[in-house]
Design an enzyme around this catalytic site. Structure first.
Site, mmCIF file in Angstrom:
data_model
loop_
_atom_site.group_PDB
_atom_site.id
_atom_site.type_symbol
_atom_site.label_atom_id
_atom_site.label_comp_id
_atom_site.label_asym_id
_atom_site.label_seq_id
_atom_site.Cartn_x
_atom_site.Cartn_y
_atom_site.Cartn_z
ATOM 1 N N HIS A 1 0.834 -1.204 0.000
ATOM 2 C CA HIS A 1 0.000 0.000 0.000
ATOM 3 C C HIS A 1 0.870 1.255 0.000
ATOM 4 C CE1 HIS A 1 -0.414 0.820 4.659
ATOM 5 N NE2 HIS A 1 0.840 0.731 4.287
ATOM 6 N N CYS B 1 5.009 5.115 5.459
ATOM 7 C CA CYS B 1 3.867 4.512 4.760
ATOM 8 C C CYS B 1 3.431 5.351 3.559
ATOM 9 C CB CYS B 1 2.701 4.267 5.714
ATOM 10 S SG CYS B 1 2.823 2.685 6.585
ATOM 11 N N HIS C 1 5.148 -0.141 -0.421
ATOM 12 C CA HIS C 1 5.840 -1.028 0.521
ATOM 13 C C HIS C 1 4.785 -2.002 1.005
ATOM 14 C CE1 HIS C 1 3.789 1.818 3.069
ATOM 15 N NE2 HIS C 1 3.778 0.876 3.975
ATOM 16 N N HIS D 1 3.133 -4.963 4.011
ATOM 17 C CA HIS D 1 2.999 -5.418 5.394
ATOM 18 C C HIS D 1 2.536 -6.867 5.393
ATOM 19 C CE1 HIS D 1 3.395 -1.446 7.256
ATOM 20 N NE2 HIS D 1 2.641 -0.973 6.282
ATOM 21 N N ASP E 1 -4.560 -10.773 -0.572
ATOM 22 C CA ASP E 1 -3.233 -11.364 -0.438
ATOM 23 C C ASP E 1 -2.382 -11.117 -1.685
ATOM 24 O OD1 ASP E 1 -1.277 -12.752 0.990
ATOM 25 O OD2 ASP E 1 -1.842 -14.675 0.084
ATOM 26 N N HIS E 2 -1.207 -10.551 -1.451
ATOM 27 C CA HIS E 2 -0.255 -10.211 -2.511
ATOM 28 C C HIS E 2 -0.805 -9.207 -3.519
ATOM 29 C CE1 HIS E 2 1.800 -13.547 -0.645
ATOM 30 N NE2 HIS E 2 2.913 -13.134 -1.226
ATOM 31 N N GLU F 1 -1.154 -4.841 11.658
ATOM 32 C CA GLU F 1 -0.371 -4.396 10.502
ATOM 33 C C GLU F 1 1.105 -4.749 10.692
ATOM 34 O OE1 GLU F 1 -0.800 -0.525 7.856
ATOM 35 O OE2 GLU F 1 0.491 -0.144 9.590
HETATM 36 NI NI NI Z 1 2.429 0.939 5.573
#
Ligand code: NI
Length: 138
Positions: free
Chosen positions: A16, A35, A41, A43, A81-82, A127
């Site tokens: 995200h 972020c 990047h 999580h 996911d992914h 997270e």
């Molecule tokens: Ni983040």
């Protein structure tokens, strides 16, 4: 009849970026820190899904956790996911993909699909191993 809560923990990884397009990169960096990295990047998220219900006298279950796992996978994990939460998840469109916004969107996805005999009681979305949010549908 005993009311009992049962919880299934699921995992997904997603990318995200937290930013507002109407702000400069500097403003975004100031508010969202790492972020807001313009090149994304990821999580490793953990999600605890808690449902509450009566114990079925025939099975001894509140809800078969295999069934809960399958529902959470179908409605939530398979979409996230992914994936890139900003670009690839239609039900996150228009939302800044903070953990707070994500947990509320996940609630809506799950609440409308659970069997009638159980109540969605609580979601906990991690997270990072140190940061989590909780939502109880209010
Ligand atoms: Ni983040």
């Amino acid at each position: 009849m005993a009311r009992v809560s049962v919880t299934r923990r699921v995992h997904f990884s997603a990318a995200h970026r937290l930013f507002r397009p109407d702000w400069t990169d500097e403003q975004n960096e100031e508010v969202f820190g790492d972020c807001s990295n313009p090149l994304w990047h990821g999580h490793n998220y953990e999600l605890d899904v808690t449902v509450e219900g009566d114990i079925d006298p025939e099975t001894g279950y509140v809800m078969d956790l295999k069934r809960l796992k399958a529902l959470v996978h179908e409605r939530v994990v398979s979409d996230l996911d992914h994936r890139n939460l900003n670009r690839q998840v239609p039900w996150m469109d228009g939302l800044i993909p903070t953990t707070e916004n994500l947990v509320v969107a996940i609630w809506q996805r799950l609440a409308e699909t659970l069997p009638q005999e159980v109540l969605l009681r609580r979601l906990v979305l991690w997270e990072t191993p140190r940061n989590f949010v909780e939502y109880e549908g209010r």
